[in-house]
Design an enzyme around this catalytic site. Structure first.
Site, PDB file in Angstrom:
ATOM      1  N   HIS A  13     -24.635  32.286 -46.826  1.00  0.00           N
ATOM      2  CA  HIS A  13     -23.841  32.598 -48.037  1.00  0.00           C
ATOM      3  C   HIS A  13     -22.526  33.223 -47.588  1.00  0.00           C
ATOM      4  O   HIS A  13     -22.497  34.368 -47.142  1.00  0.00           O
ATOM      5  CB  HIS A  13     -24.621  33.573 -48.921  1.00  0.00           C
ATOM      6  CG  HIS A  13     -23.948  33.879 -50.217  1.00  0.00           C
ATOM      7  ND1 HIS A  13     -24.586  33.794 -51.439  1.00  0.00           N
ATOM      8  CD2 HIS A  13     -22.676  34.290 -50.507  1.00  0.00           C
ATOM      9  CE1 HIS A  13     -23.758  34.134 -52.409  1.00  0.00           C
ATOM     10  NE2 HIS A  13     -22.581  34.450 -51.869  1.00  0.00           N
ATOM     11  N   HIS A  15     -18.067  33.470 -48.249  1.00  0.00           N
ATOM     12  CA  HIS A  15     -16.816  33.169 -48.960  1.00  0.00           C
ATOM     13  C   HIS A  15     -15.689  33.046 -47.933  1.00  0.00           C
ATOM     14  O   HIS A  15     -15.425  33.997 -47.201  1.00  0.00           O
ATOM     15  CB  HIS A  15     -16.474  34.291 -49.951  1.00  0.00           C
ATOM     16  CG  HIS A  15     -17.514  34.439 -51.023  1.00  0.00           C
ATOM     17  ND1 HIS A  15     -17.426  33.803 -52.249  1.00  0.00           N
ATOM     18  CD2 HIS A  15     -18.683  35.132 -51.049  1.00  0.00           C
ATOM     19  CE1 HIS A  15     -18.486  34.104 -52.983  1.00  0.00           C
ATOM     20  NE2 HIS A  15     -19.272  34.903 -52.280  1.00  0.00           N
ATOM     21  N   LEU A  16     -15.053  31.875 -47.919  1.00  0.00           N
ATOM     22  CA  LEU A  16     -13.947  31.679 -46.972  1.00  0.00           C
ATOM     23  C   LEU A  16     -12.592  31.630 -47.657  1.00  0.00           C
ATOM     24  O   LEU A  16     -11.565  31.671 -46.994  1.00  0.00           O
ATOM     25  CB  LEU A  16     -14.146  30.391 -46.169  1.00  0.00           C
ATOM     26  CG  LEU A  16     -15.188  30.432 -45.046  1.00  0.00           C
ATOM     27  CD1 LEU A  16     -15.264  29.072 -44.350  1.00  0.00           C
ATOM     28  CD2 LEU A  16     -14.889  31.519 -44.029  1.00  0.00           C
ATOM     29  N   ARG A  17     -12.602  31.511 -49.015  1.00  0.00           N
ATOM     30  CA  ARG A  17     -11.340  31.401 -49.772  1.00  0.00           C
ATOM     31  C   ARG A  17     -10.552  30.166 -49.338  1.00  0.00           C
ATOM     32  O   ARG A  17     -11.110  29.230 -48.813  1.00  0.00           O
ATOM     33  CB  ARG A  17     -10.475  32.674 -49.615  1.00  0.00           C
ATOM     34  CG  ARG A  17     -11.227  33.979 -49.734  1.00  0.00           C
ATOM     35  CD  ARG A  17     -11.889  34.178 -51.071  1.00  0.00           C
ATOM     36  NE  ARG A  17     -12.375  35.558 -51.201  1.00  0.00           N
ATOM     37  CZ  ARG A  17     -13.361  35.917 -51.993  1.00  0.00           C
ATOM     38  NH1 ARG A  17     -13.990  35.025 -52.743  1.00  0.00           N
ATOM     39  NH2 ARG A  17     -13.733  37.180 -52.079  1.00  0.00           N
ATOM     40  N   ASN A  41     -16.418  29.344 -55.286  1.00  0.00           N
ATOM     41  CA  ASN A  41     -15.695  30.061 -56.349  1.00  0.00           C
ATOM     42  C   ASN A  41     -14.212  30.241 -56.037  1.00  0.00           C
ATOM     43  O   ASN A  41     -13.683  31.344 -56.014  1.00  0.00           O
ATOM     44  CB  ASN A  41     -16.371  31.408 -56.677  1.00  0.00           C
ATOM     45  CG  ASN A  41     -16.418  32.377 -55.517  1.00  0.00           C
ATOM     46  OD1 ASN A  41     -16.429  31.968 -54.360  1.00  0.00           O
ATOM     47  ND2 ASN A  41     -16.437  33.670 -55.814  1.00  0.00           N
ATOM     48  N   LYS A 113     -24.106  25.916 -56.519  1.00  0.00           N
ATOM     49  CA  LYS A 113     -24.126  27.354 -56.760  1.00  0.00           C
ATOM     50  C   LYS A 113     -23.951  27.639 -58.246  1.00  0.00           C
ATOM     51  O   LYS A 113     -22.960  27.237 -58.853  1.00  0.00           O
ATOM     52  CB  LYS A 113     -22.987  28.015 -55.965  1.00  0.00           C
ATOM     53  CG  LYS A 113     -22.836  29.512 -56.190  1.00  0.00           C
ATOM     54  CD  LYS A 113     -23.968  30.307 -55.563  1.00  0.00           C
ATOM     55  CE  LYS A 113     -23.940  31.777 -55.956  1.00  0.00           C
ATOM     56  NZ  LYS A 113     -22.850  32.538 -55.372  1.00  0.00           N
ATOM     57  N   HIS A 152     -26.537  33.138 -58.345  1.00  0.00           N
ATOM     58  CA  HIS A 152     -26.115  34.537 -58.445  1.00  0.00           C
ATOM     59  C   HIS A 152     -26.900  35.128 -59.610  1.00  0.00           C
ATOM     60  O   HIS A 152     -26.591  34.875 -60.774  1.00  0.00           O
ATOM     61  CB  HIS A 152     -24.606  34.635 -58.696  1.00  0.00           C
ATOM     62  CG  HIS A 152     -24.117  36.056 -58.736  1.00  0.00           C
ATOM     63  ND1 HIS A 152     -23.206  36.564 -57.832  1.00  0.00           N
ATOM     64  CD2 HIS A 152     -24.450  37.094 -59.549  1.00  0.00           C
ATOM     65  CE1 HIS A 152     -23.001  37.846 -58.106  1.00  0.00           C
ATOM     66  NE2 HIS A 152     -23.735  38.188 -59.143  1.00  0.00           N
ATOM     67  N   HIS A 186     -28.203  36.831 -52.274  1.00  0.00           N
ATOM     68  CA  HIS A 186     -27.891  38.254 -52.037  1.00  0.00           C
ATOM     69  C   HIS A 186     -28.741  39.203 -52.889  1.00  0.00           C
ATOM     70  O   HIS A 186     -28.213  39.966 -53.690  1.00  0.00           O
ATOM     71  CB  HIS A 186     -26.395  38.548 -52.223  1.00  0.00           C
ATOM     72  CG  HIS A 186     -25.752  37.927 -53.420  1.00  0.00           C
ATOM     73  ND1 HIS A 186     -26.226  38.101 -54.696  1.00  0.00           N
ATOM     74  CD2 HIS A 186     -24.666  37.117 -53.528  1.00  0.00           C
ATOM     75  CE1 HIS A 186     -25.460  37.435 -55.531  1.00  0.00           C
ATOM     76  NE2 HIS A 186     -24.514  36.825 -54.849  1.00  0.00           N
ATOM     77  N   ASP A 258     -22.689  37.030 -47.577  1.00  0.00           N
ATOM     78  CA  ASP A 258     -21.847  37.228 -48.753  1.00  0.00           C
ATOM     79  C   ASP A 258     -20.541  37.910 -48.365  1.00  0.00           C
ATOM     80  O   ASP A 258     -19.938  38.625 -49.166  1.00  0.00           O
ATOM     81  CB  ASP A 258     -22.571  38.022 -49.854  1.00  0.00           C
ATOM     82  CG  ASP A 258     -21.901  37.852 -51.214  1.00  0.00           C
ATOM     83  OD1 ASP A 258     -21.093  36.915 -51.367  1.00  0.00           O
ATOM     84  OD2 ASP A 258     -22.173  38.664 -52.114  1.00  0.00           O
ATOM     85  N   HIS A 262     -11.156  40.233 -49.511  1.00  0.00           N
ATOM     86  CA  HIS A 262     -10.094  40.453 -50.490  1.00  0.00           C
ATOM     87  C   HIS A 262      -8.992  41.199 -49.740  1.00  0.00           C
ATOM     88  O   HIS A 262      -9.294  42.022 -48.873  1.00  0.00           O
ATOM     89  CB  HIS A 262     -10.576  41.339 -51.647  1.00  0.00           C
ATOM     90  CG  HIS A 262     -11.589  40.684 -52.541  1.00  0.00           C
ATOM     91  ND1 HIS A 262     -11.243  39.849 -53.578  1.00  0.00           N
ATOM     92  CD2 HIS A 262     -12.942  40.742 -52.546  1.00  0.00           C
ATOM     93  CE1 HIS A 262     -12.336  39.419 -54.200  1.00  0.00           C
ATOM     94  NE2 HIS A 262     -13.384  39.946 -53.595  1.00  0.00           N
ATOM     95  N   ALA A 274     -14.586  43.021 -56.184  1.00  0.00           N
ATOM     96  CA  ALA A 274     -15.926  43.132 -55.586  1.00  0.00           C
ATOM     97  C   ALA A 274     -16.027  42.271 -54.340  1.00  0.00           C
ATOM     98  O   ALA A 274     -15.621  41.111 -54.350  1.00  0.00           O
ATOM     99  CB  ALA A 274     -16.982  42.699 -56.602  1.00  0.00           C
TER     100      ALA A 274
HETATM  101  O1  DOR Z   1     -19.074  41.054 -54.327  1.00  0.00           O
HETATM  102  C1  DOR Z   1     -18.955  39.865 -54.553  1.00  0.00           C
HETATM  103  N1  DOR Z   1     -17.850  39.185 -54.175  1.00  0.00           N
HETATM  104  N2  DOR Z   1     -19.925  39.226 -55.204  1.00  0.00           N
HETATM  105  C2  DOR Z   1     -19.793  37.957 -55.604  1.00  0.00           C
HETATM  106  O2  DOR Z   1     -20.693  37.445 -56.219  1.00  0.00           O
HETATM  107  C3  DOR Z   1     -18.540  37.219 -55.377  1.00  0.00           C
HETATM  108  C4  DOR Z   1     -17.806  37.766 -54.254  1.00  0.00           C
HETATM  109  C5  DOR Z   1     -16.382  37.271 -54.186  1.00  0.00           C
HETATM  110  O3  DOR Z   1     -16.174  36.073 -54.324  1.00  0.00           O
HETATM  111  O4  DOR Z   1     -15.483  38.079 -53.968  1.00  0.00           O
HETATM  112 ZN    ZN Z   2     -21.141  35.451 -52.880  1.00  0.00          ZN
END
Ligand code: DOR
Ligand code: ZN
Length: 353
Positions: A13, A15-17, A41, A113, A152, A186, A258, A262, A274
């Site tokens: 799991h 996130h690479l953006r 996302n 997802k 999620h 998660h 996860d 950011h 988050a």
């Molecule tokens: O803390 C989180 N950040 N939870 C998520 O479900 C998404 C993720 C994000 O994409 O920043």
């Molecule tokens: Zn996530």
């Protein structure tokens, strides 16, 4: 000095953006992991075959097949550390897709997802109500095509109860779609751990931070924005339950970081985004934790073997050797502040083959 080798680590799991952020973070995972499940996302969310293929290509190009000379050279230190191959396991954002749509995209995706609408970063287009009959055609087609559903699992209730409240949705899905592989992403609670053995088609991922912290570390003293994520870290008894299944290599539990980068300004601001950024330190921290509990031998199952069995995958070869030697975590990777920024952790990456 104590060392420990891991074969084909997988982050189930991640996130690479996209864009500049992708360029900054991708290699931090491809360096030490054989593969990772990539979250969809983005803005707009990844939904079509064209979007998946194009995003995968951007990820591959941001990773390269080897660590290139760049600003991270200093961080990776010694010359000769090379990353080897890395496979992005692509997902699309859940919608009530019909069978033809899924048939066409099936070979390009690893899973789908599902986000409840508005529950976390960029999830506005998610599912607004969990009506089984509305979702049935899609979920039955996914089960037939062996496409896993990654979830999620949070309601919009009181923040500490959101995951526990979502257990009834997991039960509904697990019971109505017994042939669908459902992954509780998660997980952060004892309630979710307890669900694992109730339904054969339920599995779970667990992050590094939820094995280490509770709400106390986030908000018990001065507020720690870099530990704020969704689902938020819970109570000591929840962390104990998570630790118990991870350390004992419960076969339905997999590592999913996860890791969610950011920029610093979005975390250290009024309205903190988050996400905890753990990609560059996850394996070192897991080694330290499993070693502390005398369970290093179970780490291989948690970071790779369980995922291989659950999903029936055969990852790219990679052997990562870690050493019990202090590693000072950089204050920042590009614009992103990692967990344990500026602190010293007990284990380092020694070599990657
Ligand atoms: O803390 C989180 N950040 N939870 C998520 O479900 C998404 C993720 C994000 O994409 O920043
Ligand atoms: Zn996530």
């Amino acid at each position: 000095m104590k060392t420990h080798s891991l074969l084909m680590p997988l982050d189930m799991h991640l996130h690479l953006r996209d864009g500049e952020m992708l360029q900054n973070v991708a290699k931090l995972t491809s360096y030490t992991f054989s593969g990772a499940v990539i979250m969809p996302n983005l803005v707009p969310p990844v939904k079509t075959k064209e979007q998946v293929l194009a995003y995968k290509e951007r990820i591959m190009s941001a990773c390269g097949m080897e660590i290139q000379e760049d600003e991270f050279d200093e961080i990776f230190e010694e010359e000769g550390l090379s990353g080897g191959d890395f496979e992005p396991l692509m997902t699309i954002f859940y919608d009530n897709y019909d069978e033809d749509y899924l048939d066409d995209i099936r070979d390009e995706i690893f899973g789908i997802k599902l986000y409840p609408a508005g529950i976390t970063t960029n999830s506005e287009g998610g599912v607004a109500s969990f009506d089984v009959e509305t979702m049935r055609p899609t979920l039955e087609a996914m089960a037939r095509m062996d496409i896993p559903l990654l979830v999620h699992g949070e309601t919009d209730g009181f923040v500490m109860d959101r995951e526990a409240e979502f257990m009834s949705v997991y039960e509904l899905l697990a019971m109505n779609f017994p042939d669908l592989k459902i992954v509780m992403e998660h997980i952060t609670t004892k309630a979710a751990v307890d669900m694992l053995d109730k339904y054969p088609n339920l599995y779970a991922t667990i992050t590094v931070q939820h094995l280490l912290i509770t709400l106390d570390e986030v908000a018990g003293g001065m507020l720690q924005p870099h530990l704020f994520c969704k689902p938020i870290a819970k109570r000591p008894e929840d962390r104990e339950a998570l630790l118990n299944v991870a350390l004992n290599a419960h076969p339905k539990v997999m590592f999913g970081s996860d890791s969610a980068p950011h920029p610093q300004h979005a975390k250290e601001s009024c309205g903190c985004a988050a996400g905890v950024f753990t990609a560059p330190i996850a394996l070192q921290v897991l080694c330290e934790l499993f070693d502390k509990h005398g369970r290093l031998d179970n780490l291989q199952s948690f970071v790779s073997d369980n995922a291989q069995s659950i999903y029936g995958i055969c990852p790219e070869f990679k052997e990562v050797t870690l050493v019990e030697q202090p590693f000072k975590v950089p204050a920042k990777y590009g614009e992103v502040v990692p967990m344990y920024a500026g602190e010293t952790i007990g284990w380092s990456i020694e070599d990657v083959l």
